[in-house]
Design a protein around this motif. Structure first.
Motif, PDB file in Angstrom:
ATOM      1  N   ALA A 379     -10.816 -10.561   2.306  1.00 49.94           N
ATOM      2  CA  ALA A 379      -9.743 -10.338   3.281  1.00 49.94           C
ATOM      3  C   ALA A 379      -8.376 -10.547   2.637  1.00 49.94           C
ATOM      4  CB  ALA A 379      -9.927 -11.284   4.469  1.00 49.94           C
ATOM      5  N   HIS A 380      -8.275 -11.539   1.769  1.00 51.60           N
ATOM      6  CA  HIS A 380      -6.995 -11.813   1.098  1.00 51.60           C
ATOM      7  C   HIS A 380      -6.589 -10.630   0.216  1.00 51.60           C
ATOM      8  CE1 HIS A 380      -3.808 -14.026  -0.898  1.00 51.60           C
ATOM      9  NE2 HIS A 380      -4.341 -13.717  -2.068  1.00 51.60           N
ATOM     10  N   LYS A 381      -7.534 -10.099  -0.533  1.00 49.75           N
ATOM     11  CA  LYS A 381      -7.228  -8.958  -1.397  1.00 49.75           C
ATOM     12  C   LYS A 381      -6.775  -7.756  -0.579  1.00 49.75           C
ATOM     13  CE  LYS A 381     -10.327 -10.066  -5.247  1.00 49.75           C
ATOM     14  NZ  LYS A 381     -11.535  -9.616  -6.000  1.00 49.75           N
ATOM     15  N   ARG A 382      -7.454  -7.516   0.538  1.00 50.34           N
ATOM     16  CA  ARG A 382      -7.090  -6.368   1.371  1.00 50.34           C
ATOM     17  C   ARG A 382      -5.707  -6.565   2.002  1.00 50.34           C
ATOM     18  NH1 ARG A 382     -11.109  -6.517   4.091  1.00 50.34           N
ATOM     19  NH2 ARG A 382     -10.339  -7.611   5.945  1.00 50.34           N
ATOM     20  N   ASP A 383      -5.420  -7.787   2.449  1.00 55.29           N
ATOM     21  CA  ASP A 383      -4.105  -8.057   3.049  1.00 55.29           C
ATOM     22  C   ASP A 383      -2.985  -7.853   2.033  1.00 55.29           C
ATOM     23  OD1 ASP A 383      -5.324  -8.641   5.428  1.00 55.29           O
ATOM     24  OD2 ASP A 383      -5.302 -10.823   5.138  1.00 55.29           O
ATOM     25  N   LYS A 384      -3.214  -8.291   0.788  1.00 52.57           N
ATOM     26  CA  LYS A 384      -2.205  -8.085  -0.254  1.00 52.57           C
ATOM     27  C   LYS A 384      -1.995  -6.598  -0.523  1.00 52.57           C
ATOM     28  CE  LYS A 384      -0.600 -10.861  -2.645  1.00 52.57           C
ATOM     29  NZ  LYS A 384       0.712 -11.560  -2.586  1.00 52.57           N
ATOM     30  N   ALA A 385      -3.087  -5.839  -0.513  1.00 52.84           N
ATOM     31  CA  ALA A 385      -2.975  -4.398  -0.758  1.00 52.84           C
ATOM     32  C   ALA A 385      -2.226  -3.703   0.380  1.00 52.84           C
ATOM     33  CB  ALA A 385      -4.365  -3.789  -0.923  1.00 52.84           C
ATOM     34  N   ILE A 386      -2.518  -4.113   1.598  1.00 53.36           N
ATOM     35  CA  ILE A 386      -1.841  -3.505   2.751  1.00 53.36           C
ATOM     36  C   ILE A 386      -0.356  -3.839   2.738  1.00 53.36           C
ATOM     37  CG2 ILE A 386      -1.680  -3.559   5.277  1.00 53.36           C
ATOM     38  CD1 ILE A 386      -4.725  -3.903   5.328  1.00 53.36           C
ATOM     39  N   GLU A 387      -0.031  -5.054   2.301  1.00 52.09           N
ATOM     40  CA  GLU A 387       1.375  -5.451   2.182  1.00 52.09           C
ATOM     41  C   GLU A 387       2.107  -4.541   1.190  1.00 52.09           C
ATOM     42  OE1 GLU A 387       3.978  -9.369   0.757  1.00 52.09           O
ATOM     43  OE2 GLU A 387       1.824  -9.547   1.186  1.00 52.09           O
ATOM     44  N   LYS A 388       1.447  -4.217   0.072  1.00 49.58           N
ATOM     45  CA  LYS A 388       2.050  -3.317  -0.911  1.00 49.58           C
ATOM     46  C   LYS A 388       2.185  -1.908  -0.340  1.00 49.58           C
ATOM     47  CE  LYS A 388       0.465  -5.772  -5.037  1.00 49.58           C
ATOM     48  NZ  LYS A 388      -0.368  -5.678  -6.272  1.00 49.58           N
ATOM     49  N   LEU A 389       1.186  -1.486   0.434  1.00 55.04           N
ATOM     50  CA  LEU A 389       1.258  -0.150   1.039  1.00 55.04           C
ATOM     51  C   LEU A 389       2.422  -0.064   2.018  1.00 55.04           C
ATOM     52  CD1 LEU A 389      -2.534   0.617   1.665  1.00 55.04           C
ATOM     53  CD2 LEU A 389      -1.029   1.684  -0.024  1.00 55.04           C
ATOM     54  N   HIS A 390       2.672  -1.140   2.766  1.00 53.98           N
ATOM     55  CA  HIS A 390       3.809  -1.158   3.694  1.00 53.98           C
ATOM     56  C   HIS A 390       5.122  -0.952   2.937  1.00 53.98           C
ATOM     57  CE1 HIS A 390       2.336  -1.887   7.721  1.00 53.98           C
ATOM     58  NE2 HIS A 390       1.529  -2.856   7.297  1.00 53.98           N
ATOM     59  N   LYS A 391       5.261  -1.610   1.794  1.00 58.00           N
ATOM     60  CA  LYS A 391       6.484  -1.468   1.004  1.00 58.00           C
ATOM     61  C   LYS A 391       6.638  -0.045   0.491  1.00 58.00           C
ATOM     62  CE  LYS A 391       6.620  -6.309  -0.498  1.00 58.00           C
ATOM     63  NZ  LYS A 391       6.560  -7.239  -1.664  1.00 58.00           N
TER      64      LYS A 391
END
Length: 580
Positions: A379-391
């Motif tokens: 879940a942590h890895k996916r949340d970090k990836a989604i955060e980058k996608l938002h940027k």
């Protein structure tokens, strides 16, 4: 001494000579030592100059027959002197009148040389090739002590151990390590593993890694006439992220204790799944594999590999690709039915440790596990990836700015309009958090938890790859011919065997140590050779041996005496210069 080229414009040719400057009174003239050859074009000039370089090196050696500080016999003498019983306290010498003539490292040579001989490689290249056998042994020990290129290794041996090797002779010795010799190395390592473990090997762990070269050049599959070549260097998927470099694929086979029993080398563009059958054929030629259970990760999972193992009647435990499974199996994996907690039903401890379930599939068992720690990590890895996608989406929402690969699978790419996050895809990915599966065929005597515990031992082979890559620096590889590449890997493999067997011996004695710790302790066991200023007498001053160093020495049946001693006359040759 240097190489001179003299061009004859009239005959359009160039003479290559080895010359040296000689002073006669106030004048300096050039004396020709050797006429090497005549060249008619640039290519021939370079070839003859390379030959001249080798001849010049040989001339230097011939002129200085005592360049080597100690011969193997003299090293053995010094090691024997260090191991002797306690010596008299008084040597009758004033240390102020002594100067250090040389300092040599004996610990690693002594211990690893003993391991090398115990593994049965003393006459690896045949009893008649004594010099080549010694050189290969030096290369193996140098790979453990200070892993570098062969050229740097030759320089380090001369500067730090007083051993002078001719680089061309080193390469020629490597050329003796051919396919039969490599096969013998693997057979010997397997026999040594069974001897140390006290019985036949019943579990083998198999995995592959890529080893990059310091070049982008690939081996051609065929020559200009269409004849098939020894194709080894090739570009492919690199686990080290060096896709632009040529590489080879190394398949390593070890026991559950991390003891190597063999390896195979494949072209760098080989898919991991295609290596298993070839490695298995090589193993069948070395020992009876019918009693062995194979353990490997999901990279080896293919229908062909499973069928091949089943046809041979070999049990296996492989990683399982859950998301590529049939729809019915995927639904069963995600279903809560059949889940069993690790530590008993209903307890908080069981919930924290996770659960497992067993699914029958075509004569095999698929064992699914769920771990809360793994779930949080996913879940942590996916949340970090989604955060980058938002940027990224804030900067641009054009479809051409994104890829659907990797975490881009969480995006929606409409036929017309801007790219957006797809909540449904994110939710679908979240349901796999913390899940892992393996497939086991045969090994019916093992309970599900025993199968999982055995699969988790795959960390042993991952640790083996780390030892090869980081401690022994098996890559990058600086050789380019397939023959030399195979010899380099064989030398690294023998160094790895020596190190792993020593580590296992230490483990059995209750003194586990890392490769780096072993190397540092042994490299610190040195001997200073002191020469008296007014007499030809020499004295040996051993360094201090730590508790761990003594444990390593005891492990292989050696001792280390720290008391200084007088070196008997004739034990060591005159060096001609003082080494600080």
């Amino acid at each position: 001494m240097f190489i001179r080229t003299k061009h004859d414009a009239k005959l359009n040719r160039t003479r290559i000579q080895i010359v040296e400057s000689v002073r006669t009174g106030s004048k300096v003239r050039q004396k020709i030592l050797r006429h090497v050859g005549v060249a008619h074009n640039d290519s021939e000039i370079e070839d003859i100059k390379r030959l001249a370089g080798r001849l010049m090196e040989q001339l230097r050696i011939d002129r200085s027959p005592q360049m080597e500080l100690f011969t193997p016999t003299e090293y053995a003498d010094l090691q024997a002197l260090v191991r002797r019983a306690p010596r008299p306290d008084k040597l009758g010498v004033d240390l102020a009148e002594c100067r250090e003539e040389a300092r040599v490292s004996l610990g690693l040579r002594d211990v690893m040389g003993t391991m090398y001989d115990q593994l049965g490689w003393g006459a690896l290249l045949g009893a008649a090739r004594k010099s080549a056998n010694r050189i290969v042994k030096e290369l193996v020990m140098a790979r453990i002590a200070q892993p570098e290129s062969k050229r740097a290794t030759v320089e380090a041996l001369e500067n730090q151990a007083g051993i002078t090797l001719n680089l061309d002779v080193v390469y020629r010795s490597m050329d003796y390590i051919n396919t039969p010799v490599i096969d013998g190395i693997c057979k010997t390592s397997h026999a040594a593993a069974e001897k140390l473990l006290g019985g036949p090997v019943t579990v083998l762990f198999y995995d592959c890694t890529t080893l990059a070269f310091d070049t982008e050049r690939e081996d051609p599959a065929e020559d200009a006439d269409g004849v098939e070549q020894d194709h080894l260097l090739a570009k492919g998927f690199s686990k080290d992220g060096k896709h632009h470099r040529a590489q080879v694929m190394l398949a390593l086979i070890v026991t559950s204790d991390g003891l190597p029993v063999g390896y195979e080398l494949f072209p760098g563009n080989t898919w991991e799944g295609h290596t298993l059958e070839a490695a298995l054929k090589a193993l069948e030629g070395r020992f009876d594999v019918a009693r062995v259970t194979f353990v490997a990760d999901a990279a080896m999972l293919s229908k062909d590999n499973q069928q091949m193992l089943q046809n041979k009647g070999l049990p296996y435990i492989l990683g399982y690709r859950m998301k590529s499974a049939p729809a019915a199996v995927k639904a069963n994996i995600l279903s809560p039915e059949g889940r069993q907690p690790w530590a008993g039903h209903g307890s908080e401890e069981a919930t924290e440790k996770g659960w497992y379930k067993v699914i029958d599939q075509e004569g095999a068992r698929v064992i699914v596990t769920w771990s809360p720690t793994r779930a949080r990590n996913d879940a942590h890895k996916r949340d970090k990836a989604i955060e980058k996608l938002h940027k990224k989406l804030k900067r641009s929402r054009k479809p051409g700015s994104f890829s659907s690969r990797g975490y881009g699978r969480f995006l929606a790419f409409p036929d017309s309009g801007d790219v957006t996050l797809d909540d449904a895809k994110i939710k679908a990915a979240a349901q796999w958090d913390g899940l892992h599966a393996i497939v086991v065929h045969g090994a019916d005597e093992l309970e599900a938890q025993d199968v999982i515990a055995r699969y988790h031992q795959l960390w042993e082979i991952e640790a083996c790859f780390r030892t090869n890559k980081h401690d022994l620096k098996i890559r990058p590889i600086y050789h380019w011919s397939p023959r030399r590449v195979r010899a380099h890997i064989a030398i690294c493999y023998m160094a790895f065997c020596c190190l792993q067997h020593l580590r296992k011996h230490l483990d059995l004695l209750g003194h586990p140590m890392s490769p780096a710790r072993i190397r540092n302790e042994l490299n610190a066991l040195q001997l200073s050779i002191l020469r008296h200023k007014g007499t030809p007498d020499r004295y040996g001053m051993p360094s201090h041996a730590t508790v761990d160093a003594r444990r390593i020495l005891t492990c292989v049946g050696l001792t280390w005496n720290e008391a200084p001693f007088k070196i008997p006359p004739g034990r060591t040759r005159k060096t001609g210069q003082t080494k600080a």
